[in-house]
Motif scaffolding. Structure first.
Motif, PDB file in Angstrom:
ATOM      1  N   ARG A 193     -65.727  -8.237  12.729  1.00  0.00           N
ATOM      2  CA  ARG A 193     -64.672  -8.020  11.733  1.00  0.00           C
ATOM      3  C   ARG A 193     -64.115  -6.600  11.769  1.00  0.00           C
ATOM      4  O   ARG A 193     -63.275  -6.239  10.962  1.00  0.00           O
ATOM      5  N   GLY A 194     -64.605  -5.807  12.695  1.00  0.00           N
ATOM      6  CA  GLY A 194     -64.081  -4.446  12.816  1.00  0.00           C
ATOM      7  C   GLY A 194     -64.631  -3.495  11.776  1.00  0.00           C
ATOM      8  O   GLY A 194     -64.081  -2.432  11.526  1.00  0.00           O
ATOM      9  N   GLU A 195     -65.747  -3.881  11.143  1.00  0.00           N
ATOM     10  CA  GLU A 195     -66.341  -3.002  10.131  1.00  0.00           C
ATOM     11  C   GLU A 195     -67.431  -2.123  10.720  1.00  0.00           C
ATOM     12  O   GLU A 195     -67.974  -1.254  10.045  1.00  0.00           O
ATOM     13  N   MET A 196     -67.805  -2.416  11.945  1.00  0.00           N
ATOM     14  CA  MET A 196     -68.894  -1.675  12.582  1.00  0.00           C
ATOM     15  C   MET A 196     -68.523  -1.477  14.042  1.00  0.00           C
ATOM     16  O   MET A 196     -67.886  -2.352  14.642  1.00  0.00           O
ATOM     17  N   LEU A 197     -68.900  -0.347  14.597  1.00  0.00           N
ATOM     18  CA  LEU A 197     -68.634  -0.110  16.025  1.00  0.00           C
ATOM     19  C   LEU A 197     -69.211  -1.253  16.846  1.00  0.00           C
ATOM     20  O   LEU A 197     -70.317  -1.703  16.595  1.00  0.00           O
TER      21      LEU A 197
END
Lengths: 91, 271
Positions: free
Chosen positions: B188-192
């Protein structure tokens, strides 16, 4: 408006990635230079102070890198009063 | 030929001790003779994670200073015969460890074990550089978090500058182990993402440990996660990493988000 904000907050990883890439590119370049500059600073200071009394606070050593050339700048301020009178004898 | 493995990271709290215990146990489970050594003098924890905290009599500093023999200080694991622990001292000054002392202990361990797994203290100071000094292989532990990735970069630099191998111009194998990875958040693009971290640090990946309750549960009861719940996702990831360390070609299993939409919507509230 709120929806956009919501989506924006979600995708924080690309921001993290970009920040890291810029930061590390900078740090990798400066870490090795920092060591070299510190070493040069110390040795230049030692060499010069054998002959001239200098104030360590007023010595600046910089290493600048441009596209193809590196520039080593050494700035040493010398007070007229701090010049040793016995330079000739020391040598 | 014994191999010295250092488990290191710049940042604290990323899972070095958990990783040392898990990898050490996993290597020992496949019949290698393993000694895990805690270098975190002053803040010892490996004994606790291994469940041996009440069995420590002599420690690394005692052996390094010649106050105790190695065999007196080595604690044999109760679960796996081939696994031994050398604990860190809790009370002494953290500067009590010298390079010469460490060299002697490592040399003696080399004769008795196949793997010597060194748990490094966090940071870039003396303790950390001593732990990596004689290493042949390094596992850099990182979380997918900017501070951890940045510090890992510093540590990789240190591994290339301050180890004996690097000074002799020899190769030191460096591997990245990513811990607490949450595939859902990465998707979801919340974590690298794993690929981001790999691209930034550019050292080969040895394993991805998914975020899991099993890790905490295992350390709560003082057991390496690879011994405690052998079938759990983190245990399997650690066991694969151990096999890769031994040169076995194990395909990398990048964790994927298995949760369904309903769990994602309602599961969070329960957590």
């Amino acid at each position: 408006m709120n929806l956009f904000k919501f989506l924006d907050r979600r995708a924080s990883a690309p921001v993290a990635r970009e920040r890291l890439q810029i930061l590390l590119a900078h740090e990798r370049a400066s870490v090795c230079n920092a060591n070299l500059v510190a070493l040069l600073h110390k040795e230049v200071l030692a060499a010069v102070s054998k002959h001239i009394a200098i104030d360590p606070e007023r010595v600046e050593v910089n290493l600048r890198e441009r596209d193809k050339v590196s520039l080593l700048e050494i700035d040493i301020e010398i007070d007229a009063a701090m010049k040793r009178t016995d330079i000739g004898e020391a040598a | 030929m014994a191999k010295i493995l250092v488990v290191t990271s710049g940042k604290g709290g990323v899972g070095k001790t958990t990783t040392t215990a898990a990898l050490g146990a996993a290597l020992a489970q496949s019949n290698h003779k393993v000694a895990v050594v805690d270098f975190d003098v002053g803040l010892r924890n490996l004994d606790l994670v291994m469940g041996a905290e009440r069995r420590v009599v002599y420690d690394l500093i005692n052996v390094a200073n010649g106050d105790a023999k190695l065999h007196q200080a080595l604690i044999r694991d109760k679960r796996v015969d081939t696994l031994h622990l050398l604990a860190a001292s809790q009370t002494r000054d953290k500067d009590a460890l010298t390079e010469e002392g460490v060299r002697r202990v490592i040399d003696e361990l080399r004769e008795r074990f196949d793997w010597i797994v060194c748990d490094s203290p966090a940071g870039i100071e003396r303790g950390a550089t001593l732990a990596m000094r004689f290493a042949d292989v390094a596992v850099v532990v990182a979380n997918p978090e900017i501070s951890s990735v940045r510090d890992s970069d510093r540590i990789i630099g240190l591994l290339d500058a301050k180890t004996e191998r690097a000074e002799r111009g020899e190769r030191l194998d460096k591997h990245l182990l990513l811990t607490r990875y949450d595939p859902g958040r990465a998707a979801r693009g919340e974590m690298l993402h794993v690929d981001d971290v790999l691209e930034i640090l550019s050292i080969p990946l040895i394993g991805i440990i998914p975020e899991s309750e099993d890790v905490l549960r295992a350390s709560n009861v003082g057991s390496p996660v690879t011994l405690h719940t052998t079938t759990s996702a983190p245990a399997r990831a650690y066991m694969d990493a151990a096999r890769r360390l031994c040169g076995v070609d194990v395909p990398m299993d990048i964790p994927v988000d298995k949760k369904g939409l309903l769990v994602r919507l309602f599961g969070r509230r329960a957590a």
